[in-house]
Design a protein around this motif. Structure first.
Motif, PDB file in Angstrom:
ATOM      1  N   SER A  28       0.836  -1.141  -0.198  1.00  0.00           N
ATOM      2  CA  SER A  28      -0.016   0.179  -0.080  1.00  0.00           C
ATOM      3  C   SER A  28       0.860   1.119  -0.044  1.00  0.00           C
ATOM      4  O   SER A  28       0.453   2.226  -0.777  1.00  0.00           O
ATOM      5  CB  SER A  28      -0.791  -0.031   1.075  1.00  0.00           C
ATOM      6  OG  SER A  28      -1.831  -1.136   1.152  1.00  0.00           O
ATOM      7  N   TRP A  29       2.000   1.135   0.875  1.00  0.00           N
ATOM      8  CA  TRP A  29       2.870   2.266   0.830  1.00  0.00           C
ATOM      9  C   TRP A  29       3.491   2.501  -0.358  1.00  0.00           C
ATOM     10  O   TRP A  29       3.564   3.686  -1.161  1.00  0.00           O
ATOM     11  CB  TRP A  29       3.898   2.032   1.819  1.00  0.00           C
ATOM     12  CG  TRP A  29       4.974   3.261   1.858  1.00  0.00           C
ATOM     13  CD1 TRP A  29       4.969   4.204   2.784  1.00  0.00           C
ATOM     14  CD2 TRP A  29       6.208   3.226   1.183  1.00  0.00           C
ATOM     15  NE1 TRP A  29       6.250   4.928   2.452  1.00  0.00           N
ATOM     16  CE2 TRP A  29       6.752   4.265   1.341  1.00  0.00           C
ATOM     17  CE3 TRP A  29       6.765   2.165   0.118  1.00  0.00           C
ATOM     18  CZ2 TRP A  29       8.266   4.736   0.725  1.00  0.00           C
ATOM     19  CZ3 TRP A  29       8.008   2.537  -0.451  1.00  0.00           C
ATOM     20  CH2 TRP A  29       8.548   3.781  -0.098  1.00  0.00           C
ATOM     21  N   ARG A  32       0.856   4.106  -2.762  1.00  0.00           N
ATOM     22  CA  ARG A  32       0.602   5.459  -2.739  1.00  0.00           C
ATOM     23  C   ARG A  32       2.089   6.395  -3.009  1.00  0.00           C
ATOM     24  O   ARG A  32       1.647   7.425  -3.875  1.00  0.00           O
ATOM     25  CB  ARG A  32       0.580   5.658  -1.011  1.00  0.00           C
ATOM     26  CG  ARG A  32       0.043   6.843  -0.632  1.00  0.00           C
ATOM     27  CD  ARG A  32      -0.115   7.174   0.909  1.00  0.00           C
ATOM     28  NE  ARG A  32       0.755   6.617   1.582  1.00  0.00           N
ATOM     29  CZ  ARG A  32       0.864   5.575   2.190  1.00  0.00           C
ATOM     30  NH1 ARG A  32       0.010   4.583   2.133  1.00  0.00           N
ATOM     31  NH2 ARG A  32       1.759   5.285   3.066  1.00  0.00           N
ATOM     32  N   GLU A  33       3.063   5.901  -2.912  1.00  0.00           N
ATOM     33  CA  GLU A  33       4.172   6.782  -3.214  1.00  0.00           C
ATOM     34  C   GLU A  33       4.455   6.708  -4.719  1.00  0.00           C
ATOM     35  O   GLU A  33       4.953   8.041  -5.244  1.00  0.00           O
ATOM     36  CB  GLU A  33       5.459   6.296  -2.675  1.00  0.00           C
ATOM     37  CG  GLU A  33       5.614   6.314  -1.158  1.00  0.00           C
ATOM     38  CD  GLU A  33       5.465   7.690  -0.712  1.00  0.00           C
ATOM     39  OE1 GLU A  33       5.919   8.607  -1.222  1.00  0.00           O
ATOM     40  OE2 GLU A  33       4.679   8.026   0.361  1.00  0.00           O
ATOM     41  N   GLY A  35       1.948   6.151  -6.991  1.00  0.00           N
ATOM     42  CA  GLY A  35       0.843   6.484  -7.917  1.00  0.00           C
ATOM     43  C   GLY A  35       0.229   5.201  -8.640  1.00  0.00           C
ATOM     44  O   GLY A  35      -0.620   5.619  -9.495  1.00  0.00           O
ATOM     45  N   ARG A  38      -2.704  -0.495  -6.497  1.00  0.00           N
ATOM     46  CA  ARG A  38      -2.466  -1.664  -5.663  1.00  0.00           C
ATOM     47  C   ARG A  38      -2.489  -2.856  -6.197  1.00  0.00           C
ATOM     48  O   ARG A  38      -1.811  -4.025  -5.994  1.00  0.00           O
ATOM     49  CB  ARG A  38      -3.437  -1.755  -4.283  1.00  0.00           C
ATOM     50  CG  ARG A  38      -3.157  -0.403  -3.377  1.00  0.00           C
ATOM     51  CD  ARG A  38      -4.159  -0.609  -2.103  1.00  0.00           C
ATOM     52  NE  ARG A  38      -3.850  -1.763  -1.249  1.00  0.00           N
ATOM     53  CZ  ARG A  38      -4.584  -2.017  -0.392  1.00  0.00           C
ATOM     54  NH1 ARG A  38      -5.339  -1.195   0.093  1.00  0.00           N
ATOM     55  NH2 ARG A  38      -4.204  -3.047   0.440  1.00  0.00           N
TER      56      ARG A  38
END
Length: 279
Positions: A28-29, A32-33, A35, A38
């Protein structure tokens, strides 16, 4: 030509290295980082032959601070190119001293490896205490303690230098023998003793220690030391220019070997050439 890797093997290597670079951080990290979806990250980390497109690979590499080529198995160098470039060439302060801790550390790190050395004047490792005291008089008002410490360091290095080559412009020794230029003011008897010491040490420690004299009219060299295959150091005066890229280190070694070929004599002949200057 680069080695071709099967798509399945490359995908496995990519997953392995991506997990290594995550260092315990979540999918998930990373999504998110970067773009990325998932689901895309999950698919890349799932067993199979899935490989990222160029954009996804670049985004992952950028966020994780690694080389995109490393993630894809194209190199074993994990760091990104800008970091590798910064590390490959560095400037290190150079103390005006007999033998500073930095030089000692480089010698110790290269223990057992071949060392190639072009000194700035005559090689410190072969100088007599009297010559050292003359040369460093401006910075050593009381040279006794410094010379004693240097002698202890020098003796400690002797055993770790099984393959040590020195290339020196012949005019440096000629100037020393005649007491001109840099060596003006050094007593003749001290110069003769130094030349005799050079010849004796070279004979005693051959073949572990070899010195060659080249003609500076034919070929030139800045002061440089090549420590095995891992490091080449150019002496600039107040700084050392340190090369750690193996290709550049190899080029520095080739430069030194060219100086040896230009010398036109074997290391066995050097003591006789030096004694001829002491007349």
């Amino acid at each position: 030509m680069p080695e071709m890797i099967d798509r399945r093997d490359r995908a496995t290597l990519f997953r392995t290295r991506l997990l290594q670079a995550l260092e315990g951080r979540s999918q998930s990290w990373l999504a998110r980082e970067t773009g990325l979806d998932r689901s895309t990250i999950s698919a890349l980390l799932a067993p199979g032959t899935r490989l990222p497109n160029a954009q996804a690979a670049a985004d992952c590499a950028s966020v994780l601070g690694v080389s995109c080529d490393w993630l894809l198995g194209l190199t074993d160098r994990r760091d990104p190119p800008d970091v590798l470039a910064a590390r490959a060439v560095t400037l290190v302060p150079a103390a005006r001293a007999l033998f500073d801790d930095t030089i000692l550390a480089w010698h110790r790190a290269a223990k057992g490896a071949k060392i190639r050395h072009v000194p700035a004047t005559l090689p410190d490792l072969l100088k007599t205490p009297e010559v050292l005291a003359f040369e460093y008089a401006a910075i050593l008002p009381d040279p006794g303690p410094a010379l004693s410490a240097f002698q202890a360091q020098r003796e400690g290095l002797d055993a770790s230098l099984p393959d040590f080559e020195i290339a020196l412009p012949r005019h440096e020794l000629v100037s020393f023998a005649s007491g001109t230029g840099y060596w003006s003011g050094l007593a003749p008897e001290l110069r003769r003793a130094q030349l005799d010491h050079f010849a004796e040490v070279l004979e005693t420690r051959y073949p572990a220690l070899r010195l060659y004299l080249f003609d500076a009219h034919r070929v030139f060299s800045a002061p440089v030391t090549v420590f095995g295959s891992d490091r080449a150091v150019v002496y600039l005066g107040q700084q050392y220019l340190v090369l750690t890229d193996q290709a550049r280190v190899a080029e520095a070694a080739q430069h030194f070997d060219h100086l040896v070929r230009e010398a036109g004599h074997s290391a066995r002949d050097t003591p006789g050439l030096i004694r001829g200057l002491a007349v």
